[in-house]
Design a protein around this motif. Structure first.
Motif, PDB file in Angstrom:
ATOM      1  N   PRO A 166      11.578  -6.801  35.310  1.00 41.03           N
ATOM      2  CA  PRO A 166      12.483  -5.994  36.141  1.00 41.03           C
ATOM      3  C   PRO A 166      12.449  -4.504  35.767  1.00 41.03           C
ATOM      4  O   PRO A 166      12.518  -3.649  36.648  1.00 41.03           O
ATOM      5  CB  PRO A 166      13.865  -6.591  35.868  1.00 41.03           C
TER       6      PRO A 166
ATOM      7  N   CYS B 159       9.892  -2.807  34.608  1.00 41.60           N
ATOM      8  CA  CYS B 159       8.656  -2.245  35.175  1.00 41.60           C
ATOM      9  C   CYS B 159       8.810  -2.006  36.671  1.00 41.60           C
ATOM     10  O   CYS B 159       8.349  -0.987  37.202  1.00 41.60           O
ATOM     11  CB  CYS B 159       7.468  -3.164  34.895  1.00 41.60           C
ATOM     12  N   LEU B 160       9.478  -2.919  37.356  1.00 43.65           N
ATOM     13  CA  LEU B 160       9.718  -2.750  38.797  1.00 43.65           C
ATOM     14  C   LEU B 160      10.640  -1.556  39.065  1.00 43.65           C
ATOM     15  O   LEU B 160      10.416  -0.796  40.011  1.00 43.65           O
ATOM     16  CB  LEU B 160      10.298  -4.027  39.398  1.00 43.65           C
TER      17      LEU B 160
ATOM     18  N   LEU C  20       9.846   1.797  41.178  1.00 46.33           N
ATOM     19  CA  LEU C  20      10.756   2.235  42.241  1.00 46.33           C
ATOM     20  C   LEU C  20      11.138   3.708  42.066  1.00 46.33           C
ATOM     21  O   LEU C  20      11.152   4.483  43.035  1.00 46.33           O
ATOM     22  CB  LEU C  20      12.005   1.350  42.249  1.00 46.33           C
TER      23      LEU C  20
END
Length: 186
Positions: free
Chosen positions: A20, A22-23, A27
């Motif tokens: 999460p 890294c996401l 973003l």
């Protein structure tokens, strides 16, 4: 004991939240110009300055002051900045600061290097002896809404009462407040 607790819990959280995080970094990068992380100069234990990472929620060029001191803080937020702040996900990279020993899971929130009034009061009251925390007694008792003297009073209470059980209680209350989004100004 506190350091072992910090290492175990922060290490486990870092492993579980790696994907999460890294996401979120992706973003931030896709929605605004600049790096995913913002490294802020903060005041640590014994008033030593250290670099603390956060996911960048403000545009490049935003003045390095406490958010409440900005004339129109909303104007400086990135497209995902408001979400990151409301959800407290901008704080996830601070797990790194805990793992390297600059911070603890629980303690007074680290002051910005230029918050001289807060630093002076904490030093006067002995709070500067503590490692700063990802969360703290002041955060679960008002968070961004507290005036500086009240924050310091709560930091002193924590200094005097600190224990593993109090830390566990503060972590639980933090989770509840984050889920409810209580006490967040932006």
């Amino acid at each position: 004991m506190k350091r072992i607790f910090d290492l175990l819990l922060a290490g486990l959280a870092a492993l579980l939240l790696c994907v999460p995080a890294c996401l979120l970094a992706l973003l931030v990068r896709l929605t605004s110009r600049g790096p995913a992380l913002y490294w802020s100069d903060r005041v640590g234990r014994h008033n030593r300055i250290f670099r603390m990472p956060k996911f960048r929620s403000m545009r490049l060029g935003t003045p390095a002051v406490a958010t409440h001191l900005l004339t129109d803080a909303q104007a400086f937020l990135t497209p995902v900045g408001s979400f990151l702040r409301r959800s407290s996900l901008d704080e996830l990279p601070q797990l790194w600061s805990i793992l390297v020993g600059d911070m603890s899971l629980v303690g007074p929130r680290p002051a910005l290097y230029n918050q001289h009034d807060l630093i002076a009061l904490r030093t006067e009251r002995g709070v500067h002896q503590l490692l700063p925390g990802l969360t703290g007694w002041a955060q679960v008792n008002g968070r961004d809404e507290l005036p500086i003297p009240r924050k310091v009073e709560l930091d002193v209470e924590y200094l005097q009462r600190q224990s593993l059980w109090l830390d566990i209680r503060i972590l639980w209350l933090t989770l509840v407040k984050v889920v409810r989004r209580e006490g967040v100004t932006h």
